[in-house]
Design a protein around this motif. Structure first.
Motif, mmCIF file in Angstrom:
data_model
loop_
_atom_site.group_PDB
_atom_site.id
_atom_site.type_symbol
_atom_site.label_atom_id
_atom_site.label_comp_id
_atom_site.label_asym_id
_atom_site.label_seq_id
_atom_site.Cartn_x
_atom_site.Cartn_y
_atom_site.Cartn_z
ATOM 1 N N THR A 22 0.842 -1.201 0.000
ATOM 2 C CA THR A 22 0.000 0.000 0.000
ATOM 3 C C THR A 22 0.875 1.248 0.000
ATOM 4 O O THR A 22 1.672 1.449 0.915
ATOM 5 N N PRO A 23 0.724 2.097 -1.032
ATOM 6 C CA PRO A 23 1.557 3.303 -1.082
ATOM 7 C C PRO A 23 1.141 4.314 -0.009
ATOM 8 O O PRO A 23 -0.032 4.401 0.334
ATOM 9 N N GLU A 24 2.151 5.053 0.506
ATOM 10 C CA GLU A 24 1.805 6.077 1.506
ATOM 11 C C GLU A 24 1.131 7.268 0.849
ATOM 12 O O GLU A 24 0.266 7.905 1.425
ATOM 13 N N GLY A 59 -6.058 -1.114 -13.268
ATOM 14 C CA GLY A 59 -4.797 -0.486 -12.854
ATOM 15 C C GLY A 59 -4.795 1.032 -12.803
ATOM 16 O O GLY A 59 -3.733 1.652 -12.800
ATOM 17 N N VAL A 60 -5.983 1.642 -12.744
ATOM 18 C CA VAL A 60 -6.014 3.109 -12.723
ATOM 19 C C VAL A 60 -6.206 3.661 -11.305
ATOM 20 O O VAL A 60 -6.486 4.843 -11.131
ATOM 21 N N GLY A 61 -6.076 2.794 -10.320
ATOM 22 C CA GLY A 61 -6.071 3.254 -8.929
ATOM 23 C C GLY A 61 -7.423 3.246 -8.227
ATOM 24 O O GLY A 61 -7.559 3.835 -7.156
ATOM 25 N N LYS A 62 -8.406 2.544 -8.770
ATOM 26 C CA LYS A 62 -9.742 2.551 -8.149
ATOM 27 C C LYS A 62 -9.689 1.975 -6.729
ATOM 28 O O LYS A 62 -10.212 2.565 -5.791
ATOM 29 N N ASP A 216 5.452 9.797 -12.158
ATOM 30 C CA ASP A 216 5.406 10.199 -10.739
ATOM 31 C C ASP A 216 5.212 8.981 -9.832
ATOM 32 O O ASP A 216 5.864 8.842 -8.806
ATOM 33 N N ILE A 217 4.278 8.101 -10.237
ATOM 34 C CA ILE A 217 4.004 6.906 -9.435
ATOM 35 C C ILE A 217 5.268 6.041 -9.354
ATOM 36 O O ILE A 217 5.679 5.584 -8.284
ATOM 37 N N LEU A 218 5.905 5.853 -10.516
ATOM 38 C CA LEU A 218 7.089 4.989 -10.571
ATOM 39 C C LEU A 218 8.256 5.565 -9.771
ATOM 40 O O LEU A 218 8.968 4.836 -9.082
ATOM 41 N N ASP A 220 8.241 7.494 -7.193
ATOM 42 C CA ASP A 220 7.977 7.334 -5.765
ATOM 43 C C ASP A 220 8.304 5.892 -5.316
ATOM 44 O O ASP A 220 8.966 5.685 -4.306
ATOM 45 N N ARG A 221 7.856 4.924 -6.117
ATOM 46 C CA ARG A 221 8.101 3.516 -5.759
ATOM 47 C C ARG A 221 9.574 3.157 -5.902
ATOM 48 O O ARG A 221 10.128 2.436 -5.068
ATOM 49 N N ALA A 222 10.182 3.625 -7.015
ATOM 50 C CA ALA A 222 11.570 3.244 -7.304
ATOM 51 C C ALA A 222 12.488 3.704 -6.176
ATOM 52 O O ALA A 222 13.420 2.993 -5.789
HETATM 53 N N1 LIG Z 1 -2.116 7.008 -8.115
HETATM 54 C C1 LIG Z 1 -1.393 5.997 -7.632
HETATM 55 N N2 LIG Z 1 -0.355 6.216 -6.796
HETATM 56 C C2 LIG Z 1 0.365 5.192 -6.312
HETATM 57 N N3 LIG Z 1 0.150 3.900 -6.629
HETATM 58 C C3 LIG Z 1 -0.869 3.619 -7.470
HETATM 59 C C4 LIG Z 1 -1.692 4.651 -7.997
HETATM 60 N N4 LIG Z 1 -2.622 4.105 -8.795
HETATM 61 C C5 LIG Z 1 -2.403 2.789 -8.767
HETATM 62 N N5 LIG Z 1 -1.360 2.488 -7.982
HETATM 63 C C6 LIG Z 1 -0.848 1.138 -7.733
HETATM 64 O O1 LIG Z 1 -1.058 0.390 -8.925
HETATM 65 C C7 LIG Z 1 -1.621 -0.893 -8.653
HETATM 66 C C8 LIG Z 1 -2.994 -0.995 -9.266
HETATM 67 O O2 LIG Z 1 -3.883 -0.075 -8.652
HETATM 68 P P1 LIG Z 1 -5.366 -0.508 -8.221
HETATM 69 O O3 LIG Z 1 -5.340 -1.895 -7.700
HETATM 70 O O4 LIG Z 1 -5.921 0.529 -7.353
HETATM 71 O O5 LIG Z 1 -6.066 -0.490 -9.648
HETATM 72 P P2 LIG Z 1 -7.605 -0.749 -10.000
HETATM 73 O O6 LIG Z 1 -8.083 0.430 -10.772
HETATM 74 O O7 LIG Z 1 -8.343 -1.125 -8.776
HETATM 75 O O8 LIG Z 1 -7.469 -1.977 -11.002
HETATM 76 P P3 LIG Z 1 -8.475 -3.244 -11.225
HETATM 77 O O9 LIG Z 1 -9.622 -2.743 -12.041
HETATM 78 O O10 LIG Z 1 -7.641 -4.201 -12.009
HETATM 79 O O11 LIG Z 1 -8.877 -3.758 -9.877
HETATM 80 C C9 LIG Z 1 -1.629 -1.022 -7.134
HETATM 81 O O12 LIG Z 1 -0.436 -1.692 -6.756
HETATM 82 C C10 LIG Z 1 -1.623 0.409 -6.639
HETATM 83 O O13 LIG Z 1 -0.957 0.505 -5.396
#
Ligand SMILES: Nc1ncnc2c1ncn2[C@@H]1O[C@H](COP(=O)(O)OP(=O)(O)OP(=O)(O)O)[C@@H](O)[C@H]1O
Ligand SMILES: [Mg+2]
Length: 429
Positions: A22-24, A59-62, A216-218, A220-222
């Motif tokens: 889980t990202p901070e 993967g759009v962060g929902k 930006d996301i990458l 932070d993680r990297a």
């Molecule tokens: N804005 C963000 N900042 C940091 N990390 C993110 C962000 N968006 C997504 N991630 C990371 O990317 C990965 C995918 O995000 P997430 O699971 O929220 O996608 P999702 O939209 O729920 O996808 P799905 O429809 O496949 O369930 C996770 O590991 C999440 O921590």
């Protein structure tokens, strides 16, 4: 010296790139978070919660944004003495409203330290009655969060019952709200009008990430995942661009970064290079295609190999009827019994459903009617590499054909052989 020793040169914390981590901080979703925040605000005001439908591609962060905001909401509720309970589940594939209601009920029971009910043996009404009783016992505001709701095969009841429980006098003491999350908007199309109107009451759309947001996301993680100076200049940008081009999917971006790092480890180098990033993309694509091919039937592999031959010529997408002729010729060539044209159409549809093929609907107006065209979803190269890797009998047979070899080399198959494959079957018998 032991046979195993820990890797210490590249990764500082490998798990940071894991899906579970889980990202901070959430990057690049400020506008969406602001709107989501606004939609959740009634909870803290002590008002009836909104029913929210959050949708966007994979993967759009929902999920991650929802979890983060709900944590903030719980914090706010505690600070302002708001009685709030949140029940969040991920809906299982092919589950029904009944199974989903059981899952919600059991989650609620577990959160309250009670034993769950058995997943079978009750009627749907029994389960809803138990749910209403539990809800009334808890009181306050209760949010039911159903992630991946498009997995539910018959969601009408659950989407209808929960939001109306109070109005229908099933529940007296609690305010209920639902948050439904889906990566498929069209899922709402098949709902009953009432469930649809509830779900679409408050919609929130997460668009695909662009390359800057992914960067930006990458970054932070990297920073957390790798030792300082390990990632060469340009790697993050390259991966962000690749993932943005694919689908704007943060999960894919992170997988690519992880694979690039692991490639560097495998190669025994001390830096992650742009080349590692490119190889990572090929590797992931090939892994994905290989597992897709492994999962399909022999007949579907034949249908797929047929489309592959067209793509090798650079002449796709191809109409179903033209593919059928070619498919029969391929079967003849490989001494396999062909399916009927209706079955072949089903194979193609299944392959499109599995995302191995793209399906395009064409309309020729009133006169010509509607028809479909198909093409490979992955690159021809990725398909060929993957098929070769898994040693599929069908693909191997196709590979050994002189014309395919030529097609692979030139992306332009031998004219005579292709003519044979394309010719109507009647002319060959
Ligand atoms: N804005 C963000 N900042 C940091 N990390 C993110 C962000 N968006 C997504 N991630 C990371 O990317 C990965 C995918 O995000 P997430 O699971 O929220 O996608 P999702 O939209 O729920 O996808 P799905 O429809 O496949 O369930 C996770 O590991 C999440 O921590
Ligand atoms: Mg999710």
């Amino acid at each position: 010296m032991p046979a195993f020793k820990p890797e210490t040169s590249i990764f500082k914390d490998h798990d940071v790139l894991d899906e579970e981590w889980t990202p901070e901080t959430i990057q690049g979703r400020d506008k969406e978070i602001e709107t989501y925040h606004e939609y959740l605000q009634p909870v803290i005001n002590g008002w009836k919660p909104k029913n929210i439908f959050l949708y966007g591609k994979t993967g759009v962060g929902k999920t991650v944004v929802t979890e983060s905001l709900l944590e903030d909401l719980e914090e706010g509720a505690e600070a302002y003495d708001v009685d709030l309970s949140i029940v969040m589940i991920t809906c299982d594939n092919q589950s029904t409203s009944y199974q989903t209601a059981v899952k919600l009920l059991n989650q609620l029971l577990r959160q309250r330290g009670k034993s769950p009910v058995p997943t079978t043996g009750y009627s749907q009404q029994d389960i809803f009655d138990k749910l209403w009783a539990e809800i009334d016992a808890i009181g306050g505001t209760i949010l039911f969060v159903m992630d991946e709701i498009d997995n539910i095969s018959s969601p009408d009841d659950i989407l209808y019952q929960i939001p109306r429980a109070r109005k229908n006098n099933y529940v007296e003491n609690a305010r209920l709200g639902i948050i439904a999350i889906s990566n498929d908007y069209s899922f709402t199309e098949d709902l009953s009008p009432k469930a649809k109107s509830t779900l679409r009451e408050t919609e929130l759309h997460f668009t695909a990430y662009d390359a800057d947001e992914l960067e930006d996301i990458l970054r932070d993680r990297a920073e957390k995942a790798f030792h300082e100076g390990v990632i060469e200049e340009g790697v993050i940008q390259r991966i962000a661009a690749l993932a943005a081009k694919e689908a704007g999917d943060a999960r894919l971006a992170m997988d690519l970064l992880l694979e690039a790092g692991e490639t560097a480890v495998r190669n025994g180098t001390t830096k992650v290079t742009e080349e590692d990033a490119m190889n990572a993309q090929e590797q992931l694509e090939s892994n994905w295609v290989a597992s897709a091919i492994k999962a399909i039937s022999l007949q579907e592999q034949l249908a797929l190999a047929t489309v592959l031959t067209r793509d090798c010529e650079g002449k796709s997408p191809t109409r179903t009827s033209d593919l059928y002729d070619r498919y029969c010729n391929l079967c003849k060539e490989l001494a396999r019994e062909p399916s009927t044209s209706r079955q072949m159409r089903e194979h193609l549809n299944e392959l499109a459903f599995q995302n191995v093929l793209n399906k395009h609907e064409r309309n020729r107006g009133v006169e010509g009617g509607r028809y479909y065209e198909f093409e490979l979803e992955p690159d021809v190269e990725a398909m060929l590499t993957a098929a070769h890797r898994i040693e599929s009998r069908i693909f191997d047979d196709v590979f050994v054909n002189e014309w395919t070899q030529k097609a692979i080399r030139n992306k332009q198959a031998d004219d005579d052989r292709l003519e044979f494959l394309s010719a109507p079957i009647s002319e060959q018998n």
